[in-house]
Design a protein around this motif. Structure first.
Motif, short mmCIF file in Angstrom:
data_model
loop_
_atom_site.label_atom_id
_atom_site.label_comp_id
_atom_site.label_asym_id
_atom_site.label_seq_id
_atom_site.Cartn_x
_atom_site.Cartn_y
_atom_site.Cartn_z
N VAL A 28 0.84 -1.20 0.00
CA VAL A 28 0.00 0.00 0.00
C VAL A 28 0.87 1.25 0.00
O VAL A 28 0.46 2.31 -0.48
CB VAL A 28 -0.95 -0.02 1.21
N THR A 31 1.06 2.30 -3.42
CA THR A 31 -0.17 2.98 -3.82
C THR A 31 -0.12 4.45 -3.41
O THR A 31 -0.38 5.34 -4.22
CB THR A 31 -1.39 2.33 -3.14
N ILE A 32 0.21 4.67 -2.13
CA ILE A 32 0.19 6.04 -1.61
C ILE A 32 1.22 6.89 -2.35
O ILE A 32 0.93 8.01 -2.78
CB ILE A 32 0.46 6.03 -0.09
N LEU A 35 0.03 7.60 -5.92
CA LEU A 35 -1.06 8.58 -5.90
C LEU A 35 -0.51 10.00 -5.71
O LEU A 35 -0.92 10.93 -6.40
CB LEU A 35 -2.06 8.26 -4.79
N PHE A 36 0.48 10.13 -4.80
CA PHE A 36 1.05 11.46 -4.59
C PHE A 36 1.84 11.94 -5.80
O PHE A 36 1.78 13.10 -6.17
CB PHE A 36 1.91 11.48 -3.32
N ALA A 39 -0.60 13.00 -8.40
CA ALA A 39 -1.21 14.28 -8.01
C ALA A 39 -0.23 15.42 -8.30
O ALA A 39 -0.61 16.44 -8.89
CB ALA A 39 -1.60 14.26 -6.54
N SER A 42 0.04 16.06 -11.96
CA SER A 42 -1.16 16.74 -12.47
C SER A 42 -1.12 18.22 -12.14
O SER A 42 -1.57 19.06 -12.94
CB SER A 42 -2.41 16.11 -11.87
N PHE A 396 -18.55 2.12 -3.91
CA PHE A 396 -18.55 3.12 -2.85
C PHE A 396 -19.86 3.09 -2.06
O PHE A 396 -19.86 3.20 -0.84
CB PHE A 396 -18.34 4.52 -3.44
N LEU B 189 -15.55 11.36 0.02
CA LEU B 189 -14.90 10.79 -1.17
C LEU B 189 -15.90 10.13 -2.13
O LEU B 189 -15.83 10.37 -3.33
CB LEU B 189 -13.78 9.82 -0.77
N LEU B 221 -9.45 15.67 -9.78
CA LEU B 221 -8.77 14.37 -9.72
C LEU B 221 -7.63 14.40 -8.68
O LEU B 221 -7.43 13.44 -7.93
CB LEU B 221 -8.21 14.00 -11.09
N ILE B 222 -6.91 15.54 -8.64
CA ILE B 222 -5.84 15.69 -7.63
C ILE B 222 -6.45 15.55 -6.23
O ILE B 222 -5.95 14.81 -5.39
CB ILE B 222 -5.14 17.06 -7.80
N TRP B 224 -9.18 14.05 -5.45
CA TRP B 224 -9.60 12.66 -5.28
C TRP B 224 -8.41 11.77 -4.89
O TRP B 224 -8.52 10.92 -4.01
CB TRP B 224 -10.23 12.17 -6.59
N MET B 225 -7.26 12.02 -5.54
CA MET B 225 -6.09 11.19 -5.26
C MET B 225 -5.55 11.46 -3.85
O MET B 225 -5.12 10.53 -3.16
CB MET B 225 -5.01 11.42 -6.32
N VAL B 226 -5.56 12.72 -3.43
CA VAL B 226 -5.06 13.04 -2.08
C VAL B 226 -5.93 12.33 -1.02
O VAL B 226 -5.41 11.69 -0.10
CB VAL B 226 -5.04 14.56 -1.83
N SER B 228 -7.83 9.71 -1.50
CA SER B 228 -7.63 8.26 -1.63
C SER B 228 -6.37 7.86 -0.88
O SER B 228 -6.36 6.86 -0.15
CB SER B 228 -7.46 7.85 -3.09
N ALA B 229 -5.31 8.66 -1.05
CA ALA B 229 -4.06 8.39 -0.33
C ALA B 229 -4.32 8.45 1.17
O ALA B 229 -3.83 7.62 1.94
CB ALA B 229 -2.99 9.39 -0.73
N HIS B 232 -5.97 5.23 2.27
CA HIS B 232 -5.03 4.11 2.27
C HIS B 232 -4.03 4.23 3.42
O HIS B 232 -3.70 3.25 4.07
CB HIS B 232 -4.30 4.02 0.93
N ALA B 233 -3.57 5.47 3.65
CA ALA B 233 -2.61 5.69 4.75
C ALA B 233 -3.27 5.31 6.07
O ALA B 233 -2.64 4.74 6.95
CB ALA B 233 -2.17 7.14 4.76
N LEU B 247 -2.78 15.31 6.31
CA LEU B 247 -3.25 14.90 4.98
C LEU B 247 -4.62 15.49 4.68
O LEU B 247 -4.90 15.92 3.56
CB LEU B 247 -3.33 13.37 4.91
#
Lengths: 458, 272
Positions: A28, A31-32, A35-36, A39, A42, A396, B189, B221-222, B224-226, B228-229, B232-233, B247
């Protein structure tokens, strides 16, 4: 101290790169991190103009920044190799985690994993069947379902399982994202987006592809009319192109293309994008007859028109959309029966009407000739994206609005007393579930002050 | 009374609720009468807020240009404040933490006060927004934003009580605040996901492409990704307390940039 260390060293030697790779993709942490990184990338993509000309970028950026832009494709970042690589890593990571997690799904589904959030034991003086009925009444109303019952010897087991479908939330969400990314890939490889500008009354089948080059449609677009409607306040209300689609010269589809209402044929969609004024469609003039009746007629550009009721011919020369105090008006060439030509000006605000061949002419109005700009879109990946989106949202909703709960009760008689063992598991709101089960036990057996002994599960 | 007048009253109403909440906090945070009074006044103001949005909708139909009041920055701010109000009420019910109102209500007042600087006139809907997707897209996005706003407020409280022990004594237990930070994201989310999906569906329908890396799309999307992170964290790495709160704060920064910041970048959403 030394033994585990040698063990560790040994395992990393034999397991080697393969294990480490598996570890990387199922982690994971990966994953994190990805994702960062996505981001952050982007963010850069919204700061540096995308799809801008390189010359423009060279002019506005410092030499160092410009070299960096070229090196990392920052001007087309979302299509760059490293951005796509990040997406690929994310996809593999998702897939690996998905496989790892779904292996335990069948066990979870059948309830064989044996994990519990809490455990409690109660003793009671009443008979096992009496205790069973009291507890079942409370738990049935708590969970809204009936338990599965089984008995062996002097032991009665009851099991409630609620919202097992909650377990599908995780695999749905994560496979959905893989499907969406796949759909995006299909779109990049097989789809195209283009643009075509067509004048009213004309047709076209060739279009410019956005990413460069041009293409030909399997049909022809004929534009009959473009209209721009405005609200009384002057703001635009509707952009509308009336079109016909022709295949081998035969009409196959006819209708309007409006903003927010595209036309689709053979999976190719046509969207209203923009418009341009390219000329004059017609000018409306009026003849003021002596008897005060008004006779209106149209004059089209590049055509010679006979003046109604006179032998003069007129031809449009130029149009003024209203640049002076005289208002809108036209300049025309009038040719008499003798072949003599002269220039005639007809303006809306002129106090006296113009005269041609003894007839008084007034300016009424004109219609602009438009070219409509249509976007052409073909993306066979869209369907995958919608399937993925549907699964994502479903996942979800399952995660948020369902809660997988398990409650197991084992009742047995021991030395004249009834012993009840209760074990429960809840995916969400664990503390709350434990609390409410405890309250219900108190209510059922009427012994709230003593309370059941609660042991927290592993 | 017009909806614009009603909005001014609502703004001062939220300010009033904030003062009541401050007094109740000073009188003793645990007092149940104080909690009920604060919640009662908050619900009263929020109902008036709901009425003002409904009234504006009716007004637009009376003008003959009827559309849902979600068509420009003024209307979206009023709706954003409404959604934050709703989220605060729900969080207050669920977690009984009055302290989140002390930070959440000033935020609501600020959002409403921003509308005073804007032209409140009801305008007809421009062609690009004439779609049934508008309501679904805007409502889901802003409900998501509201969830993130509550998470942000709780996260700030976590960071405050982390930095000073004297403050920590006056604030709710970090365990409860931490729970609010997490649970609000858990609601926000899926809402943002729905918002992005409805937006993509609309974009595909209207512009022929479900995704075109428009700055607002990209920033959503940014965001959403933050978040999501964040999940997960938290779920897989066990982050909680100050780390998770940081976060959440970063995520809300992305939300704010998605809402306001991208207006300074060119794109299809520039009318918002």
């Amino acid at each position: 101290m030394t033994a585990p260390e040698t063990n560790q060293a040994g395992s990393s030697e034999t397991g080697g790169v393969f294990d480490e790779t598996i570890g990387f993709f199922t982690s994971v942490k990966t994953t994190i991190a990805v994702l960062f990184l996505l981001a952050a990338a982007s963010v850069i993509g919204t700061l540096i103009p995308q799809e801008a000309g390189l010359a423009e970028l060279k002019a506005t950026s410092s030499p160092f920044l410009y070299r960096l832009i070229i090196l990392l494709d920052l001007h087309q970042l979302y299509r760059s190799w490293w951005f796509l690589l990040l997406l690929v890593i994310l996809s593999i990571n998702l897939l690996a985690c998905l496989l790892k997690r779904t292996r335990t799904l069948p066990g979870d589904w059948k309830g064989k994993d044996g994990q519990v959030s809490f455990r409690m034991t109660v003793e009671d003086g009443r008979s096992p069947s009496e205790v069973k009925n009291l507890l079942a009444e409370q738990f049935n109303s708590l969970l809204g379902i009936q338990p599965k019952e089984s008995a062996s010897g002097d032991t009665i087991s009851l099991a409630w399982v609620k919202h097992r479908i909650h377990l599908l939330g995780f695999p749905l969400i994560h496979s959905a994202i893989i499907i969406i990314l796949l759909g995006g890939l299909v779109g990049i490889v097989y789809g195209y987006r283009g643009y075509v500008s067509i004048k009213e009354g004309e047709e076209a089948d060739r279009f410019v592809i956005k990413s460069g080059g041009s293409g030909t449609l399997p049909f022809t677009i004929a534009v009959d009319e473009f209209t721009l409607t405005r609200y009384p306040t002057g703001e635009p209300k509707e952009y509308r192109s009336e079109v016909r689609l022709l295949e081998n010269g035969k009409e196959v589809l006819k209708g309007p293309i409006i903003v927010n209402s595209p036309m689709t044929y053979r999976n190719i969609s046509l969207y209203q994008s923009d418009y341009r004024a390219v000329g004059v469609k017609w000018v409306k003039l009026a003849i003021l007859n002596p008897g005060s009746e008004v006779e209106e007629f149209l004059v089209r550009p590049f055509q010679t028109t006979s003046l109604p009721g006179a032998s003069e011919q007129i031809r449009l020369h130029s149009l003024d959309p209203g640049s002076s105090a005289r208002g809108q008006g036209v300049e025309m060439i009038a040719t008499g029966p003798d072949g003599e030509s002269r220039r005639v000006e007809v303006f809306r605000n002129d106090p006296e009407p113009a005269e041609v061949g003894g007839r008084k002419i007034k300016f009424v109005g004109y219609q602009t000739l438009y070219a409509t700009g249509l976007q052409v879109g073909y993306d066979p990946g869209t369907l995958l994206v919608w399937w993925g989106s549907g699964l994502l949202v479903t996942g979800f909703l399952l995660t948020l609005f369902t809660n997988h709960r398990r409650l197991g009760v084992i009742i047995r008689e021991e030395e004249g007393r009834t012993t009840v063992e209760i074990a429960g598991r809840s995916r969400r709101l664990r503390q709350e579930f434990r609390q409410v089960v405890r309250e219900k036990v108190g209510l059922a057996l009427g012994n709230p002050q003593a309370g059941p002994r609660v042991r927290k599960g592993v | 009374m017009t909806s614009v007048d009603l909005n001014s009253y609502v703004t001062f109403g939220y300010l009033g609720v904030f003062l009541v909440a401050l007094l109740a906090q000073a009188a003793g945070a645990g007092a149940s009468w104080g909690r009920r009074l604060v919640r009662g006044t908050l619900i009263f103001v929020w109902v008036a807020h709901t009425a003002s949005i409904g009234l504006r909708w009716v007004e637009s139909y009376r003008m003959g240009i009827g559309h849902a009041p979600l068509s420009n920055l003024y209307e979206s701010l009023v709706f954003f404040a409404w959604a934050i109000g709703l989220a605060l009420i729900l969080a207050h019910y669920r977690f009984r933490a009055g302290a989140i109102l002390l930070l959440g209500l000033p935020m609501t007042v600020l959002v409403m006060a921003y509308t005073f600087l804007l032209d409140p006139e009801i305008k007809p809907l421009i062609p690009a927004l004439q779609s049934n997707w508008l309501v679904a897209h805007v409502v889901t996005c802003f409900l998501g934003y509201a969830g993130f706003a509550v998470s942000f407020v709780a996260a700030i409280l976590v960071l405050l009580s982390d930095s000073s022990s004297s403050l920590a004594k006056r604030l709710p237990a970090t365990r409860i605040l931490d729970e609010i930070v997490y649970k609000s994201v858990l609601v926000g989310l899926p809402m943002l996901t729905l918002g992005i999906v409805t937006g993509a569906a609309w974009a595909d329908y209207a512009w022929g492409s479900y995704w075109s890396w428009d700055p607002k799309e990209t920033w959503s999307l940014i965001t959403w990704m933050v978040y999501s992170a964040f999940l997960h964290a938290r779920l897989a790495r066990g982050w909680s307390g100050a780390k998770a709160a940081m976060l959440s704060v970063i995520g809300f920064g992305a939300v704010m940039f998605t809402y306001f910041g991208v207006n300074y970048l060119p794109g299809l959403h520039s009318y918002f």
